[in-house]
Enzyme design. Structure first.
Site, short mmCIF file in Angstrom:
data_model
loop_
_atom_site.label_atom_id
_atom_site.label_comp_id
_atom_site.label_asym_id
_atom_site.label_seq_id
_atom_site.Cartn_x
_atom_site.Cartn_y
_atom_site.Cartn_z
CG ASN A 124 -2.32 -0.63 0.87
OD1 ASN A 124 -3.45 -0.12 0.43
ND2 ASN A 124 -2.43 -2.14 1.31
CB ALA B 79 3.18 1.31 -4.36
CG MET B 80 -1.45 2.21 -4.49
SD MET B 80 -2.97 1.31 -4.63
CE MET B 80 -3.11 0.43 -3.14
CB ILE C 157 -12.92 -6.99 0.62
CG1 ILE C 157 -12.48 -5.95 -0.69
CG2 ILE C 157 -13.04 -5.96 1.93
CD1 ILE C 157 -13.34 -4.86 -1.04
CB CYS D 200 -7.53 -2.54 7.61
SG CYS D 200 -9.25 -1.89 7.43
CG ASP E 127 -10.04 2.27 2.46
OD1 ASP E 127 -9.33 2.89 1.98
OD2 ASP E 127 -10.56 1.20 1.38
CD1 TRP F 250 -13.98 0.25 4.43
CD2 TRP F 250 -14.42 2.24 4.48
NE1 TRP F 250 -13.91 0.58 3.25
CE2 TRP F 250 -13.90 1.66 3.25
CE3 TRP F 250 -14.48 3.73 4.49
CZ2 TRP F 250 -13.76 2.71 1.90
CZ3 TRP F 250 -14.44 4.68 3.39
CH2 TRP F 250 -14.07 3.82 2.06
NE ARG G 73 -8.19 -6.10 5.65
CZ ARG G 73 -7.56 -5.77 4.68
NH1 ARG G 73 -6.55 -6.86 4.80
NH2 ARG G 73 -7.42 -4.69 3.91
NE ARG H 19 -16.36 -3.80 1.53
CZ ARG H 19 -15.89 -2.72 0.76
NH1 ARG H 19 -16.42 -2.73 -0.58
NH2 ARG H 19 -14.77 -2.18 1.08
#
Length: 713
Positions: free
Chosen positions: A195, A197-198, A221, A306, A308, A310, A312, A352
């Site tokens: 992550n 890298a982003m 997810i 985790c 975001d 919202w 895990r 979801r």
């Protein structure tokens, strides 16, 4: 899976009409086409959950005596605080973070300006905030999204580091030492590094005061979605009734267990393990138990995130809350927990579950973008510029994932391990999930609190919680949603399951109810116990009614006994009075006969007095003879117990007559000095006038005459 078969009449257009209606209902293009909006007004009104969220915040801060109101929210007077924490209204208009609730619990020594500065360093502007406070030790369980440390992991934020350090309050040990902080990253370490890298990444313990970084290794997810798909395929293949309508024992002309081959049977059974679903459930359970143990046993604070914050994060934080606080294991507490850590903190239910969100409507909300004067970050611009077409493309890329279902599965595993700790049963969890996925209610629509407010969900749609509460009230305390074995005193503290106890099993009541309806009835024993408890309750009520009846009868008997004793006393008194009256009447008769008169009683109760033929002889006979008594020892008398004498006496007798002289000579009531022992009898000699025959015989019953007046001398 559940299979519903429709039958149609031949050569009709019913099939096309039904197909179009099902297509619109199962895959609506707009959120307004969902059943919750099209069904019309619901009798299960949906009060604003903001009030309930504030009440939960007040409870966590030890201000439970305060009650939130809508006017308090409208005028912004809800910012209460205690010694360590306060309720901030920085996000009241959702300007700092669109996916966070309008109110946040933050450290008291952190200003709103510092919160805004710290939000630029966290993905989606989801800053570290408090989710739960330990009432005794002061330790907290906090949540956030990942820090934006960048590819080189060298980006820092003073405001963020100060905010995280404020979670490490002083220990209540008298030494003034500060508690330890654990930063629990739910992702695998390699995913956290990827992550970067982003623009994302993970914290460095050297930059955060007295902290330790822990990675839980829970997959994202997409891995959960694929695992759940494999689980459904396994159940559909090996279930008693599958999607093709044929028993698994007869499919393909033989047994699905490899036609009796033992190795094939083992390979088929191992398919369940290959799905990975139970492993993922165990990972979430183990991570939550680890967090709860750090807070309960070490009095340490834990920050969970985790990517975001919202998915895990919501699973771990809410499950740890469930283990730490017995209140969340009740119906009311479970509702508060879901509304706080899932709904208020922005779990994207529409994405979801696969329902349309408000992004595809005319409102065109940019759910993830920042607004106002806040600087944007790469992680906050992911979907900020999305259009309805981009949103549809996002749905095509399939952001569906059974994250919430997996969490409820974890709750059912805990209720299996601790059968006395939960007020609700596994049946309640199944019905709860069905209601969430049914689109009948508005509680779980949209992706955030802000979106639900803009859609008018609270005013338009029905309330799931009110519906479930109505179900329970209709069935009483023996409704299937109640856990018969619930004992709040047995587990009134934290639940800290050891690792060996966290081996999950397939949740039969939910996963097997359509494929294996007979085998899924693992709750048959519970149902039998419920029936026995219901019968026992009825017997208890019958026993209480019988005891109440017996008490009434006992009181009635006591009352009758008291009345009987009273009647006996009255009867005894009347008997004694009758005996005295009988003696007096006999004495009066003897006195009258001593005067030479005879008393005759008539059938009507009257009497007449006649003179004897020889009064002197009669008087001497009476005086020289003992009184007559009957065989029972009482003085003989006529049937009438009272002496009622009429005025049928003979004419006046003058004092100069012979009868008067006899009376004066032989009257037993005369004394030696010429007086009278019975002056009230009005028959004494006054001067030379004898008035005895004018006596008032009606007054004789009221007289009390001593027997010795008339005894034989």
């Amino acid at each position: 899976m559940r299979v519903i078969v429709f039958g149609f009449r031949p050569r009709t257009k019913q099939r096309r009409v039904i197909f179009d209606a099902l297509s619109r209902g199962t895959k609506p293009a707009r959120i307004w086409d969902l059943y919750a909006f099209t069904c019309g007004p619901s009798k299960f009104s949906n009060p604003n959950p903001k009030v309930r969220l504030l009440n939960e915040y007040f409870r966590l801060l030890g201000k439970g005596f305060h009650r939130a109101t809508m006017s308090m929210i409208e005028d912004g007077s809800f910012a209460l605080s205690n010694d360590l924490w306060r309720i901030s209204e920085t996000n009241s208009n959702y300007q700092m973070c669109q996916s966070y609730p309008f109110a946040l619990i933050v450290p008291k020594n952190i200003s709103d300006e510092e919160l805004i500065q710290a939000s630029t360093f966290r993905g989606r502007c989801r800053i570290p905030v408090v989710s739960w406070c330990h009432p005794g030790t002061g330790a907290v369980l906090a949540r956030s999204s990942q820090p934006l440390v960048g590819l080189m992991m060298n980006m820092r934020s003073n405001a963020d580091e100060k905010l995280v350090a404020a979670l490490c309050t002083q220990l209540i040990d008298g030494k003034g030492s500060r508690r330890k902080l654990y930063i629990a990253d739910a992702r695998p370490r390699k995913n956290a590094l990827a992550n970067g890298a982003m623009g994302g990444g993970s914290e460095s313990s050297s930059n955060y005061f007295q902290s330790e970084i822990v990675f839980f290794g829970i997959d994202n997810i997409h891995a959960m979605r694929e695992s759940f798909g494999r689980l459904r395929d396994y159940i559909d293949t090996h279930g008693a009734a599958s999607s093709d309508g044929m028993s698994s024992f007869l499919r393909h002309g033989g047994w699905t267990w490899g036609r009796g081959n033992l190795s094939s049977m083992s390979a088929s059974v191992s398919t369940l393990g290959d799905s990975g679903w139970l492993i993922h459930v165990q990972s979430v359970l183990a991570g939550s138990a680890w967090i709860a143990a750090r807070v309960a046993l070490e009095s340490a604070s834990v920050l969970v995130h985790c990517s975001d914050g919202w998915d895990r994060t919501s699973q771990l934080v809410s499950l740890a809350n469930l283990m730490l606080d017995p209140y969340y294991r009740t119906f009311t507490g479970f509702q508060a927990l879901v509304e706080k850590d899932w709904l208020a903190f922005g779990h994207p239910f529409s994405d979801r579950v696969g329902m349309p969100s408000i992004c595809g409507t005319s409102l065109e909300l940019t759910r993830e973008s920042s607004s106002g004067s806040f600087s944007s970050s790469p992680m906050r611009q992911t979907s900020g510029s999305s259009t309805p077409q981009a949103s549809n493309l996002s749905h095509a890329q399939n952001n569906y994932s059974p994250i919430f279902l997996q969490w409820v599965d974890c709750v059912s595993q805990l209720s299996r391990i601790y059968p006395f700790a939960f007020e609700f049963s596994s049946t309640f969890l199944v019905d709860f999930l069905d209601c969430v996925l049914s689109c009948r209610f508005g509680n779980f629509l949209c992706n955030s609190e802000k979106e639900r407010q803009q859609c008018g969900v609270y005013e338009t749609c029905g309330c799931l919680w009110a519906y479930l509460a109505d179900l329970r009230s209709s069935g009483g305390s023996f409704h299937a949603h109640y856990n018969l074995f619930y004992d709040p005193l047995k587990h009134n503290g934290p639940l800290l399951p050891p690792a060996a106890a966290l081996a999950p099993t397939l949740w039969p009541q939910f996963h097997l109810r359509w494929a294996c309806p007979f085998e899924s009835q693992a709750g048959e024993l519970d149902a039998e116990c419920r029936n026995m408890a219901l019968k026992f309750s009825e017997l208890q009520k019958a026993k209480e009614a019988a005891e109440n009846k017996a008490t009434e009868y006992s009181l009635a008997i006591e009352r009758l006994n008291a009345e009987l004793q009273y009647e006996k006393q009255i009867n005894s008194s009347a008997t004694n009075s009758a005996k005295r009256a009988s003696k007096e009447n006999a004495a009066i008769k003897r006195a009258i006969r001593s005067l030479g008169y005879r008393v005759n009683f008539t059938s009507s109760g009257d009497c007449t007095v006649d003179a004897e033929s020889n009064p002197t002889e009669t008087l001497q006979k009476i005086m020289h003879s003992p009184p007559e008594r009957e065989s029972d020892g009482t003085i003989g008398r006529d049937d009438k117990s009272h002496l009622s004498v009429s005025n049928k006496a003979v004419a006046d007798v003058v004092s100069s007559g012979p009868l008067a002289r006899v009376c004066e000579t032989f009257c037993p009531l005369r004394t030696q000095d010429g007086g009278c022992r019975w002056p009230a009898g009005e028959c004494a000699q006054f001067g030379s006038q004898f008035v005895g025959l004018k006596a008032n015989f009606d007054a004789f019953d009221q007289l009390s005459i001593d027997d010795d007046y008339f005894q034989y001398e």
